[in-house]
Design a protein around this motif. Structure first.
Motif, PDB file in Angstrom:
ATOM      1  N   ASP A   1       4.364  13.156  -3.153  1.00  0.00           N
ATOM      2  CA  ASP A   1       4.335  11.910  -3.923  1.00  0.00           C
ATOM      3  C   ASP A   1       4.207  10.700  -2.996  1.00  0.00           C
ATOM      4  O   ASP A   1       4.301  10.813  -1.776  1.00  0.00           O
ATOM      5  CB  ASP A   1       5.586  11.798  -4.790  1.00  0.00           C
ATOM      6  CG  ASP A   1       5.331  11.014  -6.078  1.00  0.00           C
ATOM      7  OD1 ASP A   1       4.236  10.437  -6.218  1.00  0.00           O
ATOM      8  OD2 ASP A   1       6.237  10.972  -6.938  1.00  0.00           O
ATOM      9  N   PHE A   2       4.040   9.550  -3.602  1.00  0.00           N
ATOM     10  CA  PHE A   2       3.711   8.329  -2.870  1.00  0.00           C
ATOM     11  C   PHE A   2       4.776   7.950  -1.838  1.00  0.00           C
ATOM     12  O   PHE A   2       5.977   8.052  -2.097  1.00  0.00           O
ATOM     13  CB  PHE A   2       3.533   7.165  -3.843  1.00  0.00           C
ATOM     14  CG  PHE A   2       2.289   7.249  -4.669  1.00  0.00           C
ATOM     15  CD1 PHE A   2       1.054   6.947  -4.122  1.00  0.00           C
ATOM     16  CD2 PHE A   2       2.354   7.629  -6.000  1.00  0.00           C
ATOM     17  CE1 PHE A   2      -0.102   7.026  -4.878  1.00  0.00           C
ATOM     18  CE2 PHE A   2       1.207   7.699  -6.768  1.00  0.00           C
ATOM     19  CZ  PHE A   2      -0.030   7.395  -6.206  1.00  0.00           C
ATOM     20  N   VAL A   3       4.281   7.473  -0.703  1.00  0.00           N
ATOM     21  CA  VAL A   3       5.134   6.880   0.332  1.00  0.00           C
ATOM     22  C   VAL A   3       4.458   5.598   0.818  1.00  0.00           C
ATOM     23  O   VAL A   3       3.228   5.479   0.789  1.00  0.00           O
ATOM     24  CB  VAL A   3       5.368   7.837   1.516  1.00  0.00           C
ATOM     25  CG1 VAL A   3       6.207   9.039   1.101  1.00  0.00           C
ATOM     26  CG2 VAL A   3       4.040   8.293   2.129  1.00  0.00           C
ATOM     27  N   SER A   4       5.276   4.642   1.245  1.00  0.00           N
ATOM     28  CA  SER A   4       4.735   3.394   1.787  1.00  0.00           C
ATOM     29  C   SER A   4       4.517   3.472   3.287  1.00  0.00           C
ATOM     30  O   SER A   4       3.764   2.661   3.843  1.00  0.00           O
ATOM     31  CB  SER A   4       5.685   2.237   1.464  1.00  0.00           C
ATOM     32  OG  SER A   4       5.842   2.078   0.076  1.00  0.00           O
ATOM     33  N   ASP A   5       5.147   4.422   3.934  1.00  0.00           N
ATOM     34  CA  ASP A   5       5.059   4.538   5.384  1.00  0.00           C
ATOM     35  C   ASP A   5       3.867   5.411   5.767  1.00  0.00           C
ATOM     36  O   ASP A   5       3.807   6.592   5.416  1.00  0.00           O
ATOM     37  CB  ASP A   5       6.357   5.132   5.933  1.00  0.00           C
ATOM     38  CG  ASP A   5       6.341   5.241   7.441  1.00  0.00           C
ATOM     39  OD1 ASP A   5       6.177   4.209   8.113  1.00  0.00           O
ATOM     40  OD2 ASP A   5       6.467   6.378   7.960  1.00  0.00           O
ATOM     41  N   ALA A   6       2.921   4.814   6.488  1.00  0.00           N
ATOM     42  CA  ALA A   6       1.711   5.548   6.863  1.00  0.00           C
ATOM     43  C   ALA A   6       2.030   6.713   7.790  1.00  0.00           C
ATOM     44  O   ALA A   6       1.356   7.761   7.739  1.00  0.00           O
ATOM     45  CB  ALA A   6       0.717   4.603   7.530  1.00  0.00           C
TER      46      ALA A   6
ATOM     47  N   ILE B   1       0.854  -1.196   0.000  1.00  0.00           N
ATOM     48  CA  ILE B   1       0.000   0.000   0.000  1.00  0.00           C
ATOM     49  C   ILE B   1       0.889   1.245   0.000  1.00  0.00           C
ATOM     50  O   ILE B   1       1.844   1.338   0.778  1.00  0.00           O
ATOM     51  CB  ILE B   1      -0.927   0.025   1.227  1.00  0.00           C
ATOM     52  CG1 ILE B   1      -1.744  -1.274   1.305  1.00  0.00           C
ATOM     53  CG2 ILE B   1      -1.852   1.228   1.188  1.00  0.00           C
ATOM     54  CD1 ILE B   1      -2.595  -1.394   2.563  1.00  0.00           C
ATOM     55  N   ARG B   2       0.560   2.187  -0.878  1.00  0.00           N
ATOM     56  CA  ARG B   2       1.245   3.484  -0.890  1.00  0.00           C
ATOM     57  C   ARG B   2       0.201   4.606  -0.813  1.00  0.00           C
ATOM     58  O   ARG B   2      -0.927   4.454  -1.282  1.00  0.00           O
ATOM     59  CB  ARG B   2       2.079   3.660  -2.160  1.00  0.00           C
ATOM     60  CG  ARG B   2       3.189   2.651  -2.348  1.00  0.00           C
ATOM     61  CD  ARG B   2       4.187   3.125  -3.410  1.00  0.00           C
ATOM     62  NE  ARG B   2       3.537   3.536  -4.641  1.00  0.00           N
ATOM     63  CZ  ARG B   2       4.150   4.197  -5.634  1.00  0.00           C
ATOM     64  NH1 ARG B   2       5.428   4.505  -5.519  1.00  0.00           N
ATOM     65  NH2 ARG B   2       3.493   4.517  -6.729  1.00  0.00           N
ATOM     66  N   TYR B   3       0.636   5.728  -0.235  1.00  0.00           N
ATOM     67  CA  TYR B   3      -0.249   6.871  -0.040  1.00  0.00           C
ATOM     68  C   TYR B   3       0.371   8.109  -0.672  1.00  0.00           C
ATOM     69  O   TYR B   3       1.583   8.354  -0.552  1.00  0.00           O
ATOM     70  CB  TYR B   3      -0.475   7.130   1.453  1.00  0.00           C
ATOM     71  CG  TYR B   3      -1.032   5.961   2.220  1.00  0.00           C
ATOM     72  CD1 TYR B   3      -2.405   5.732   2.277  1.00  0.00           C
ATOM     73  CD2 TYR B   3      -0.187   5.069   2.888  1.00  0.00           C
ATOM     74  CE1 TYR B   3      -2.926   4.649   2.989  1.00  0.00           C
ATOM     75  CE2 TYR B   3      -0.697   3.988   3.600  1.00  0.00           C
ATOM     76  CZ  TYR B   3      -2.068   3.788   3.645  1.00  0.00           C
ATOM     77  OH  TYR B   3      -2.565   2.716   4.345  1.00  0.00           O
ATOM     78  N   GLY B   4      -0.474   8.903  -1.331  1.00  0.00           N
ATOM     79  CA  GLY B   4      -0.040  10.172  -1.892  1.00  0.00           C
ATOM     80  C   GLY B   4      -1.044  11.260  -1.526  1.00  0.00           C
ATOM     81  O   GLY B   4      -2.219  10.975  -1.242  1.00  0.00           O
ATOM     82  N   LEU B   5      -0.603  12.502  -1.557  1.00  0.00           N
ATOM     83  CA  LEU B   5      -1.457  13.618  -1.131  1.00  0.00           C
ATOM     84  C   LEU B   5      -1.252  14.814  -2.056  1.00  0.00           C
ATOM     85  O   LEU B   5      -0.121  15.143  -2.422  1.00  0.00           O
ATOM     86  CB  LEU B   5      -1.127  14.022   0.314  1.00  0.00           C
ATOM     87  CG  LEU B   5      -1.856  15.251   0.879  1.00  0.00           C
ATOM     88  CD1 LEU B   5      -3.355  14.977   1.028  1.00  0.00           C
ATOM     89  CD2 LEU B   5      -1.243  15.663   2.227  1.00  0.00           C
TER      90      LEU B   5
END
Length: 304
Positions: free
Chosen positions: A126-131, A106-110
């Protein structure tokens, strides 16, 4: 199979000659029989190696399932409650996803946006895997600006679609959290960005916040329809933000926002629509079924 050498036997025929007894004066010396031709050498069938046993096809190594999640967030002055909610609830959402889908990367971007005359128009992370890293990005945000009703939603969507999404076996979801439409002259640009998301396999899930009126609902539902996402919205049941307009759809189920987001993400990962459980339902409008069907008053069926 072991092949034995086969030998062909050679049969020799012995010819017995009998001679007549004659007087010695007239006796002739019998001619010697011509020598027998040499026997042909025995032929042997050459040994043939058996064909190799067929090998089983190589086992395809399954690619790890992946999901890229982007939040495109309106951070103008009217969005303070929604921003605070995401800040407080994001960690619980991330923890639930990690425990429910431990095999998924899972990756998160904002992306945050305001409007042209504000301190910034867009900011992209940009995307990061660390929540925890993503949560720190959220904690930096605050609501300000946006002195008129329309905002630069098309600019925020442009930056969200432009992040470094992974190709291949990846579910790609973009949550567009907003309460206002684009400026009228930028409507076509907004639809162009939604079309670009569709081409890239990105599904847009708009989340209509407090203050959404018909123009914003129309644009957000268009984006969801173009990309095969779903139109999500806050209601007065949420306690988040100011008054919320009821959407122009005949059927829906009301849940907490965190449950709606988890069901949307889970549905994409599992390839089926995840129904809301009884304990998660706050209220129901119309006659919806768990598979998304909605029975209208005339008996016809549509989907919400």
């Amino acid at each position: 199979m072991n092949l034995k050498t086969l030998s062909r036997p050679v049969v020799g025929a012995a010819l017995a000659l009998s001679s007549l007894a004659l007087p010695l004066a007239f006796a002739e010396t019998p001619k010697a029989a011509p020598p027998a031709p040499p026997a042909a050498p025995a032929k042997s069938t050459p040994k043939v190696a058996p064909p190799p046993a067929p090998q089983p096809p190589p086992v395809a190594q399954l690619e790890q399932p992946r999901i890229d999640l982007v939040f495109v967030l309106d951070t103008t002055g009217s969005m303070g409650d929604e921003i605070s909610y995401l800040k407080s609830e994001f960690q619980a959402i991330a923890d639930t996803l990690s425990s429910r889908y431990p095999q998924v990367s899972i990756r998160y971007g904002l992306v945050v946006y305001r409007d042209e005359q504000d301190a910034y128009v867009t900011r992209a992370y940009d995307f990061v895997s660390d929540a925890n890293t993503f949560r720190s990005y959220l904690q930096q945000q605050s609501a300000n600006g946006g002195w008129d009703y329309p905002e630069a939603m098309e600019r925020g969507l442009h930056d969200g679609v432009g992040l470094s999404w992974r190709p291949g076996n990846t579910a790609r979801l973009l949550f567009l959290v907003a309460d206002a439409p684009t400026h009228t002259q930028n409507h076509d640009a907004f639809l162009g960005e939604a079309q670009r998301a569709r081409t890239g396999g990105i599904k847009i899930y708009p989340v209509a916040a407090s203050g959404v009126a018909e123009a914003a609902e129309f644009q957000m539902r268009q984006a969801a329809w173009l990309t095969r996402g779903r139109y999500l919205f806050l209601t007065n049941d949420s306690g988040v933000g100011g008054p919320h307009a009821e959407p122009h759809i005949p059927c829906y189920q009301v849940q907490l926002l965190k449950h709606v987001l988890l069901h949307a993400i889970g549905s994409e990962l599992e390839g089926r629509r995840l129904p809301a459980s009884g304990s998660e339902l706050i209220r129901t409008v119309g006659s919806p079924s768990q598979d998304g069907a909605c029975t209208l008053q005339d008996g016809s069926v549509t989907y919400y």
